[in-house]
Design a protein around this motif. Sequence first.
Motif, PDB file in Angstrom:
ATOM      1  N   CYS A  22       7.940 153.324  39.163  1.00 25.58           N
ATOM      2  CA  CYS A  22       9.021 154.187  39.660  1.00 25.58           C
ATOM      3  C   CYS A  22       9.933 153.437  40.613  1.00 25.58           C
ATOM      4  O   CYS A  22       9.482 152.640  41.423  1.00 25.58           O
ATOM      5  CB  CYS A  22       8.387 155.388  40.382  1.00 25.58           C
ATOM      6  N   ARG A  23      11.242 153.723  40.516  1.00 26.49           N
ATOM      7  CA  ARG A  23      12.237 153.114  41.402  1.00 26.49           C
ATOM      8  C   ARG A  23      12.803 154.108  42.404  1.00 26.49           C
ATOM      9  O   ARG A  23      13.817 153.829  43.039  1.00 26.49           O
ATOM     10  CB  ARG A  23      13.359 152.502  40.564  1.00 26.49           C
ATOM     11  N   CYS A  25      14.397 157.092  42.234  1.00 29.21           N
ATOM     12  CA  CYS A  25      15.784 157.534  42.072  1.00 29.21           C
ATOM     13  C   CYS A  25      16.008 158.920  42.660  1.00 29.21           C
ATOM     14  O   CYS A  25      17.148 159.320  42.887  1.00 29.21           O
ATOM     15  CB  CYS A  25      16.202 157.500  40.608  1.00 29.21           C
ATOM     16  N   CYS A  28      13.859 162.785  38.979  1.00 21.04           N
ATOM     17  CA  CYS A  28      12.926 162.317  37.961  1.00 21.04           C
ATOM     18  C   CYS A  28      13.135 163.019  36.612  1.00 21.04           C
ATOM     19  O   CYS A  28      13.276 164.235  36.544  1.00 21.04           O
ATOM     20  CB  CYS A  28      11.496 162.549  38.431  1.00 21.04           C
ATOM     21  N   CYS A  37       9.790 155.370  32.808  1.00 23.16           N
ATOM     22  CA  CYS A  37      10.846 155.467  33.829  1.00 23.16           C
ATOM     23  C   CYS A  37      12.143 154.847  33.324  1.00 23.16           C
ATOM     24  O   CYS A  37      12.200 153.645  33.049  1.00 23.16           O
ATOM     25  CB  CYS A  37      10.405 154.767  35.117  1.00 23.16           C
TER      26      CYS A  37
HETATM   27  S1  SF4 Z   1      13.014 158.709  36.818  1.00 30.14           S
HETATM   28 FE1  SF4 Z   1      11.145 159.359  37.936  1.00 30.14          FE
HETATM   29  S2  SF4 Z   1       9.786 157.582  37.779  1.00 30.14           S
HETATM   30 FE2  SF4 Z   1      11.870 156.842  37.343  1.00 30.14          FE
HETATM   31  S3  SF4 Z   1      12.790 156.150  39.313  1.00 30.14           S
HETATM   32 FE3  SF4 Z   1      13.372 158.300  39.016  1.00 30.14          FE
HETATM   33  S4  SF4 Z   1      11.780 159.425  40.144  1.00 30.14           S
HETATM   34 FE4  SF4 Z   1      10.927 157.387  39.722  1.00 30.14          FE
END
Ligand code: SF4
Length: 127
Positions: A22-23, A25, A28, A37
């Motif tokens: 996970c980054r 973001c 999700c 991801c």
């Molecule tokens: S999509 Fe989900 S898993 Fe990917 S960076 Fe965003 S919060 Fe993290």
Amino acid sequence: MGVIERMTVAVEKPLKEAIWDCRMCGQCILHSTGLTCPMRCPKNLRNGPCGGVRANGNCEVFPDRPCVWVQAWERSRKLPLFRDHMHHVNPPVDWRLKGTSSWINLVTGRDHKRPAGWAAPESSAHA
Ligand code: SF4
């Protein structure tokens, strides 16, 4: 960021980094990507691959890595739940949420709020 969100991030970040790379973001969409991801895509695409996917299914930018979206499609086909979420149209990344808790943003609806001018088809984004 308040105390509760900082505490939540302290749990969410290491957990999701370990499982999904996970980054953080803050918005999700793992349920739409076969638990892959999308932020690992070097172009940060949220609705499928670019036109540069190689014939072997690898990434245009990093030829030695599989395309995140090829993985997402294949994994989504194996999921008993959320398979249809792959067809959701997701809005562009809202970078203001980076580093915040996607769990809290989901509960509060913060990840559904779009900046003015974003006419994303929200009805399909989280149907
Ligand atoms: S999509 Fe989900 S898993 Fe990917 S960076 Fe965003 S919060 Fe993290």
